[in-house]
Design a protein around this motif. Structure first.
Motif, PDB file in Angstrom:
ATOM      1  N   GLN A  18      64.581  -6.029  -9.321  1.00  0.00           N
ATOM      2  CA  GLN A  18      63.270  -6.677  -8.948  1.00  0.00           C
ATOM      3  C   GLN A  18      62.213  -6.740 -10.075  1.00  0.00           C
ATOM      4  O   GLN A  18      61.719  -5.748 -10.355  1.00  0.00           O
ATOM      5  CB  GLN A  18      63.110  -6.252  -7.728  1.00  0.00           C
ATOM      6  CG  GLN A  18      61.981  -7.193  -6.838  1.00  0.00           C
ATOM      7  CD  GLN A  18      62.969  -8.115  -6.089  1.00  0.00           C
ATOM      8  OE1 GLN A  18      63.945  -8.036  -5.949  1.00  0.00           O
ATOM      9  NE2 GLN A  18      62.070  -9.069  -5.985  1.00  0.00           N
ATOM     10  N   ARG A  31      58.697  -4.652  -1.398  1.00  0.00           N
ATOM     11  CA  ARG A  31      58.472  -5.958  -1.820  1.00  0.00           C
ATOM     12  C   ARG A  31      57.176  -6.386  -1.880  1.00  0.00           C
ATOM     13  O   ARG A  31      56.152  -5.800  -1.461  1.00  0.00           O
ATOM     14  CB  ARG A  31      59.120  -6.844  -0.841  1.00  0.00           C
ATOM     15  CG  ARG A  31      58.534  -7.178   0.589  1.00  0.00           C
ATOM     16  CD  ARG A  31      59.306  -7.774   1.527  1.00  0.00           C
ATOM     17  NE  ARG A  31      59.402  -9.217   1.214  1.00  0.00           N
ATOM     18  CZ  ARG A  31      58.115 -10.241   1.356  1.00  0.00           C
ATOM     19  NH1 ARG A  31      57.350  -9.805   2.160  1.00  0.00           N
ATOM     20  NH2 ARG A  31      58.425 -11.269   0.802  1.00  0.00           N
ATOM     21  N   SER A  38      57.593  -4.181   3.661  1.00  0.00           N
ATOM     22  CA  SER A  38      59.055  -3.961   3.671  1.00  0.00           C
ATOM     23  C   SER A  38      59.472  -4.420   4.942  1.00  0.00           C
ATOM     24  O   SER A  38      59.000  -4.186   5.645  1.00  0.00           O
ATOM     25  CB  SER A  38      59.178  -2.397   3.310  1.00  0.00           C
ATOM     26  OG  SER A  38      60.736  -2.123   3.164  1.00  0.00           O
TER      27      SER A  38
END
Length: 645
Positions: free
Chosen positions: A157, A215, A230
């Motif tokens: 990521q 995230r 998340s």
């Protein structure tokens, strides 16, 4: 001393409440803080903003090995592709002359050619002052050519790049890049000095496993703490705040390589706190003071507030909020009926810029009627946050707003940053170039950077009535980085960084092994909501038989309902959601509406006789509906998007 005096904070001193608008640190530092007692000044006047496009590496229209030739890039420092792919621009280095970005290099030659290192997803700096790096390029790759031993177990990521205020580190998705203490912009920051470490969030009690899945991570201005969101397995989301701790030799968890661990994690849920909607017997009540952090979007300029998308205040109107890290005081930052999402504060803490659909009329067909309580949002909110997009296309443009926000400030809704232009193909205000996350301010608050993506198929062309535009960017590139100069401003120093504690007083500690709390809600049944000024709303809540914690149908009938005494609401809405357990992101709604609003406006919100039936996936964002839902305000008609647009 109120709430704050209850907590002893060991971070560089004791914090106490000095007045209704100040927090006092025993070291002598005073931190002005926004409270409900803070005087809100008149809206600012529009200012002159000059917007230009910044250069990126040259484009090659092939990803074949060796396609990036010296004829295309004579310096042999890489080429990028035409299509957006994984591109994202971030914020400024502290000098305000460089912007960090994540790009995908394509067409590199094979090793041992020196240019072979310019391949795949990489982190670069882009010049923002019309100067060059020492090699003659207007960009510098930070991650290219880093030895394998300096970048062990990189996380895949690699989005939302952010430069640390020190200028010596950068956040790159779930990784942190540093250069052994050198400034990233310096020639002394070489591949051999560069290290890239993954970020690990331990969530199991014994520390084993790959950990949690954060995230859209955001760095706090203190460069020590971090916020993130998340997803849950059932289509929900929680938000967190924690501390970065370097772990040179981990013995548990994955990867077993030098990494940054997220420790002292707080779940941004107030245990036993007031809920947004409560029932006292058969009477419903909304609580604006409730802390409902739905998706974390960053921090205020001095870091005293957490920024987030929260529970709606008006039906179908998705807005941004801020909550103070100590007091838990909540304030609404945006109120325009269009959709606001990415946000960045200036370091002086006086302004913010948000990516917003205001001006596009994308959402007005469902959210344009003001002062409607967000009852139907109990079943429609996910759909309302999805119709703002069309496939990969966003309808965002950057909006500049002062720190007090646009809530209840007459007709002040900020200033569009890139308004100047003739609207032609490729102009700075071309509506086919749409903003993406995240915008950012320079540290001296005189510049704003944002990036845009050009609409491409299937959001245009084919069955879509929008003709696909031809890119005017270099090489036909469908993404661009923009720089806005706030020409009337003088450089300002950043506000003192607020000393946040590791433990947020109102949040829930979330150590490894902790479990997520259940989300309480109002039981199904028949209720009454009283308008703050007049009237009532008669409400029926019907639970989903397969999951009694979720609602299947909401029906509401308004009689002379008004919260402000100026908007009088009559009529009804009935919305039913049809769940698909195997696809938690798929939203199917059966919607019937017949609302009439009088008072300072004359407005209606009506579905066709057979109702409005929407199906939209919150990930794919493809609008598909039968029937119509139309909002009319003082004679102006707002209609839903056509299917597939």
């Amino acid at each position: 001393m109120g709430l704050i005096s209850k907590y002893r904070l060991t971070l560089r001193g004791q914090l106490t409440l000095r007045s209704s608008s100040e927090l006092y640190l025993d070291s002598g530092t005073i931190y002005p803080t926004f409270t409900s007692a803070t005087s809100v000044p008149p809206p600012p006047s529009p200012e002159t903003i000059n917007v230009i496009e910044l250069p990126l590496p040259p484009v090659v229209n092939s990803s074949d090995v060796g396609a990036c030739t010296l004829a295309i890039n004579p310096h042999g420092t890489g080429c990028i592709g035409q299509i957006e792919d994984e591109f994202q621009a971030g914020d400024f280095t502290p000098d305000g002359n460089h912007i960090v970005a994540s790009v995908v290099f394509v067409g590199a030659p094979v090793s041992p050619d020196p240019a072979s290192i310019y391949t795949g997803e990489q982190l670069i700096l882009v010049k923002a002052d019309n100067s060059k790096f020492s090699n003659g390029d207007s960009w510098k790759c930070l991650s290219c050519g880093v030895p394998e031993e300096n970048a062990v177990s990189l996380d895949v990521q690699r989005d939302y790049p952010h430069a640390f205020r020190s200028g010596k580190k950068a956040l790159w998705g779930h990784n942190i890049l540093d250069c052994e203490g050198e400034f990233l912009i310096s020639d002394q920051c070489t591949p051999n000095k560069t290290h890239i470490y993954p970020i690990h969030w331990p969530t199991s009690a014994d520390g084993s496993g790959a950990g949690g899945s954060p995230r859209e991570m955001r760095i706090h201005p203190d460069e020590v703490h971090m916020g993130w969101s998340s997803f849950t397995a059932t289509g929900g989301q929680f938000c967190y705040f924690g501390r970065l701790s370097f772990n040179a030799a981990p013995t548990t968890g994955e990867p077993l390589a030098p990494r940054y661990d997220l420790i002292n994690v707080n779940l941004l849920v107030q245990p036993n706190g007031i809920e947004r909607l409560t029932a006292n017997g058969a009477e419903l009540k909304f609580h604006d003071e409730a802390i409902t952090v739905g998706e974390l979007r960053g921090f205020s300029g001095n870091g005293e507030e957490i920024l987030y998308i929260g529970s709606t205040r008006e039906a179908n109107n998705i807005d941004l909020f801020a909550v103070h890290v100590l007091t838990g005081a909540v304030r609404r930052l945006t109120s325009h009926p269009e959709y606001a999402d990415p946000i960045a504060f200036s370091a002086d803490n006086d302004w913010f810029v948000t990516m917003d659909t205001r001006g596009s009329n994308r959402q007005m067909w469902m959210s344009g009627m003001r002062q409607v309580p967000p009852l139907i949002d109990l079943v429609t909110v996910t759909a309302a946050s999805s119709t703002r997009n069309n496939y990969g296309r966003r309808f965002f443009q950057p909006i500049l707003i002062d720190r007090y926000g646009d809530d209840d400030r007459d007709d002040y809704y900020g200033q569009r940053v890139n308004a100047a232009g003739d609207g032609s193909n490729g102009s700075v205000n071309d509506p086919n170039w749409n903003g993406r996350a995240d915008p950012a301010f320079s540290l001296d608050s005189t510049k704003i950077t944002f990036w845009q993506a050009l609409v491409i198929p299937p959001a245009c062309g084919g069955v879509n009535p929008l003709v696909c535009p031809v890119s005017t960017a270099q090489g036909g590139r469908t993404y661009r980085v923009m720089l806005a100069h706030l020409t009337s401003r003088h450089p300002k120093k950043p506000a003192p960084v607020f000393p946040v504690p590791d433990t947020i007083p109102w949040a829930t500690p979330f150590p490894p092994g902790a479990t997520l709390p259940s989300v309480p809600g109002v039981p199904e049944g028949n209720y009454t909501l009283h308008g703050r000024a007049s009237g009532i709303a008669e409400v029926q809540l019907i639970a989903d038989f397969s999951d009694l914690t979720k609602y299947k149908t909401l029906a509401v009938n308004y009689t002379n309902f008004s919260d402000d005494g100026e908007h009088i609401l009559n009529g009804y809405e009935v919305v039913t959601t049809i769940p698909t357990p195997s696809q938690p992101w798929l939203n199917k709604l059966d919607w019937f509406s017949d609302l009439v609003q009088t008072g300072i406006v004359q407005a209606t919100k009506k579905t066709s006789a057979d109702g409005f039936h929407l199906m939209i996936d919150a990930v794919l964002n493809v609008f598909n509906a039968n029937g119509t839902l139309t909002t009319t305000i003082d004679g102006v008609v707002y209609s839903q998007p056509a299917n597939g647009t």
